[in-house]
Design a protein around this motif. Structure first.
Motif, mmCIF file in Angstrom:
data_model
loop_
_atom_site.group_PDB
_atom_site.id
_atom_site.type_symbol
_atom_site.label_atom_id
_atom_site.label_comp_id
_atom_site.label_asym_id
_atom_site.label_seq_id
_atom_site.Cartn_x
_atom_site.Cartn_y
_atom_site.Cartn_z
ATOM 1 N N ASP A 99 -15.240 21.196 -15.014
ATOM 2 C CA ASP A 99 -14.463 20.721 -13.865
ATOM 3 C C ASP A 99 -13.783 21.857 -13.108
ATOM 4 O O ASP A 99 -13.434 21.702 -11.930
ATOM 5 N N ASP A 100 -13.581 22.998 -13.770
ATOM 6 C CA ASP A 100 -12.887 24.116 -13.144
ATOM 7 C C ASP A 100 -13.832 25.194 -12.618
ATOM 8 O O ASP A 100 -13.386 26.170 -12.006
ATOM 9 N N VAL A 101 -15.123 25.030 -12.854
ATOM 10 C CA VAL A 101 -16.076 26.075 -12.469
ATOM 11 C C VAL A 101 -16.091 26.302 -10.959
ATOM 12 O O VAL A 101 -16.069 27.450 -10.492
ATOM 13 N N GLU A 102 -16.140 25.224 -10.192
ATOM 14 C CA GLU A 102 -16.267 25.371 -8.734
ATOM 15 C C GLU A 102 -15.127 26.194 -8.145
ATOM 16 O O GLU A 102 -15.350 27.069 -7.303
ATOM 17 N N SER A 103 -13.919 25.967 -8.616
ATOM 18 C CA SER A 103 -12.769 26.706 -8.083
ATOM 19 C C SER A 103 -12.734 28.150 -8.566
ATOM 20 O O SER A 103 -12.029 28.986 -7.992
ATOM 21 N N ALA A 104 -13.497 28.455 -9.624
ATOM 22 C CA ALA A 104 -13.473 29.801 -10.183
ATOM 23 C C ALA A 104 -14.683 30.638 -9.784
ATOM 24 O O ALA A 104 -14.782 31.812 -10.160
ATOM 25 N N VAL A 105 -15.607 30.050 -9.015
ATOM 26 C CA VAL A 105 -16.858 30.734 -8.706
ATOM 27 C C VAL A 105 -16.628 32.108 -8.088
ATOM 28 O O VAL A 105 -17.258 33.112 -8.476
ATOM 29 N N ASP A 106 -15.747 32.212 -7.127
ATOM 30 C CA ASP A 106 -15.537 33.476 -6.427
ATOM 31 C C ASP A 106 -14.935 34.555 -7.325
ATOM 32 O O ASP A 106 -15.019 35.751 -6.990
ATOM 33 N N GLU A 107 -14.336 34.162 -8.440
ATOM 34 C CA GLU A 107 -13.680 35.135 -9.322
ATOM 35 C C GLU A 107 -14.547 35.541 -10.513
ATOM 36 O O GLU A 107 -14.141 36.399 -11.308
ATOM 37 N N LEU A 108 -15.726 34.954 -10.638
ATOM 38 C CA LEU A 108 -16.583 35.293 -11.770
ATOM 39 C C LEU A 108 -17.055 36.747 -11.671
ATOM 40 O O LEU A 108 -17.421 37.220 -10.592
ATOM 41 N N ASP B 139 -17.644 28.958 -22.371
ATOM 42 C CA ASP B 139 -17.730 27.662 -23.041
ATOM 43 C C ASP B 139 -17.119 26.641 -22.092
ATOM 44 O O ASP B 139 -15.919 26.707 -21.775
ATOM 45 N N VAL B 140 -17.937 25.691 -21.594
ATOM 46 C CA VAL B 140 -17.461 24.775 -20.558
ATOM 47 C C VAL B 140 -17.008 23.425 -21.121
ATOM 48 O O VAL B 140 -16.841 22.458 -20.389
ATOM 49 N N ARG B 141 -16.769 23.371 -22.433
ATOM 50 C CA ARG B 141 -16.211 22.151 -23.028
ATOM 51 C C ARG B 141 -14.711 22.056 -22.732
ATOM 52 O O ARG B 141 -14.080 23.023 -22.281
ATOM 53 N N ASP B 142 -14.142 20.900 -23.027
ATOM 54 C CA ASP B 142 -12.699 20.724 -22.859
ATOM 55 C C ASP B 142 -11.946 21.427 -23.992
ATOM 56 O O ASP B 142 -12.467 21.530 -25.111
ATOM 57 N N GLY C 35 -25.501 23.078 -17.949
ATOM 58 C CA GLY C 35 -26.438 23.011 -16.835
ATOM 59 C C GLY C 35 -25.736 22.718 -15.523
ATOM 60 O O GLY C 35 -26.082 23.276 -14.469
ATOM 61 N N GLU C 36 -24.722 21.842 -15.569
ATOM 62 C CA GLU C 36 -23.930 21.555 -14.374
ATOM 63 C C GLU C 36 -23.217 22.814 -13.888
ATOM 64 O O GLU C 36 -23.194 23.118 -12.691
ATOM 65 N N ALA C 37 -22.629 23.554 -14.816
ATOM 66 C CA ALA C 37 -21.916 24.780 -14.457
ATOM 67 C C ALA C 37 -22.866 25.778 -13.792
ATOM 68 O O ALA C 37 -22.517 26.421 -12.786
ATOM 69 N N TYR C 38 -24.050 25.889 -14.321
ATOM 70 C CA TYR C 38 -25.052 26.797 -13.753
ATOM 71 C C TYR C 38 -25.375 26.397 -12.308
ATOM 72 O O TYR C 38 -25.419 27.240 -11.395
ATOM 73 N N ASP C 39 -25.622 25.100 -12.096
ATOM 74 C CA ASP C 39 -25.965 24.631 -10.747
ATOM 75 C C ASP C 39 -24.842 24.913 -9.757
ATOM 76 O O ASP C 39 -25.100 25.315 -8.609
#
Length: 370
Positions: free
Chosen positions: A307-316, A285-288, A333-337
């Motif tokens: 806002d935190d997805v980019e920094s967490a990508v490697d840990e998914l 859930d990418v809401r605040d 959709g932003e998180a997916y991209d």
């Protein structure tokens, strides 16, 4: 010669109808069938399982039948009658009850006359028809096509499999939840709070009474829009194939249906998986956090703001599919991209839909974006 005989017979039936109308002092249309019955008569034959040597026939077009009909009626529209005589019983002494759209509808009367012309000797018309059936508080039936349309549209309804869990596990209608009829009372909490929500019950076909018993219980609880998909899983399987299957060893397999746009999960698949296989997916859930607290959340989902997805990508994680969702589909959709740019090998999707959340953490409800 055969056609001439048919025309003559129908003319005789019309004459009999005219005599009957004159005797009763009522003026009926010329197409009125001579032997009509009321709702009480039909009720004793509209049973699950169906009674032997009885067939109830809906003479309306299929589009009408799909949306609502008497259970366990079959559909032989009057316009297609000549092409569908093979669906009629071989025993011509069988009771045939025709109906259509009410007192002004001629379709059932015309079909009944055609059946008599074929040699059927016990033919009735329920003249008041389907509107009267509903007026008398009978639960309407719907078809597999109707159920599929609800699923495809992500319509606000709940499809309920009333069979035992072992049957449900071997295959079920997509998005359906399982509330076995014998366990109904202990699972009332699974039903929607809003009692105007459409509930569609099904089980193992026209010989299975589990769906009708469960539907009656739901109506007794105050649910006002209860439907019977009495063809059940056998009809669904015949029309659309197997679904909701489980793998060997009892472990759930996961099949994700894509939405219209690249990277999306369909609303039907999202609903099915959140309700019935929530542990087969990593939900994000990418809401605040404030939104989760104020509007509700899905208990099986982790909160990872966009806002935190980019920094967490490697840990998914990569051992199960990932699905991102939010309130409208924009942030998911932003998180997916972001993830696809950083780790294109991940099995990742996003939900492009309006989503309603609940304070108790149950599966959210997704509907198409306007």
């Amino acid at each position: 010669m055969k056609r001439l005989f048919t025309v003559m017979l129908i003319s005789v039936l019309a004459s009999l109808s005219s005599v009957a109308n004159s005797a009763s002092g009522e003026e009926k249309p010329v197409w009125w069938f001579f032997d009509t019955v009321d709702v009480e008569f039909v009720s004793q034959y509209a049973t699950v399982p169906p009674k032997k040597d009885v067939m109830i026939i809906d003479s309306r077009p299929s589009r009408k039948y799909k949306k609502g009909h008497i259970v366990p009626a079959i559909n032989i529209s009057d316009s297609q009658f000549a092409k569908m005589t093979g669906a009629l019983p071989q025993d011509k002494s069988s009771l045939l009850i025709f109906y259509c759209g009410g007192m002004k509808c001629s379709l059932s009367h015309k079909s009944a006359a055609k059946a008599v012309a074929l040699g059927y000797s016990n033919v009735k018309v329920y003249a008041a028809g389907y509107p009267d059936w509903l007026k008398n508080s009978h639960t309407p039936g719907v078809s597999a096509a109707y159920v599929k349309a609800l699923i495809d549209k992500g319509a606000p309804s709940v499809i309920i499999d009333a069979r035992p869990a072992r049957k449900f596990a071997s295959g079920h209608v997509p998005t359906a939840i399982n509330i076995p009829q014998r366990q109904f009372d202990g699972n009332v909490a699974k039903l929607p709070v809003d009692k105007s929500t459409e509930l569609i019950y099904y089980c193992g076909g026209y010989k299975c009474t589990l769906s009708t018993k469960s539907a009656d219980k739901a109506i007794a609880l105050g649910y006002t829009k209860v439907r019977l998909f009495q063809g059940g899983y056998p009809e669904w399987k015949q029309a659309y194939g197997d679904s909701g299957m489980q793998g060997s060893g009892g472990e759930s397999t996961v099949s994700i249906e894509s939405g219209e746009d690249d990277g999306t999960i369909s609303i039907a698949s999202f609903t099915e998986l959140t309700m019935n296989k929530p542990d087969s997916i990593y939900w994000y859930d990418v809401r605040d956090p404030e939104e989760l607290e104020a509007d509700g959340h899905f208990a099986k989902a982790a909160n990872l703001t966009v806002d935190d997805v980019e920094s967490a990508v490697d840990e998914l994680p990569s051992d199960k599919p990932i699905v991102f969702f939010c309130a409208t589909g924009a942030r998911s959709g932003e998180a997916y991209d972001i993830v696809k740019m950083g780790r294109d090998n991940l099995d990742v999707y996003f939900l492009d839909a309006n989503v309603e959340f609940f304070a108790d953490g149950r599966a959210p409800k997704a509907t198409p974006v306007d």
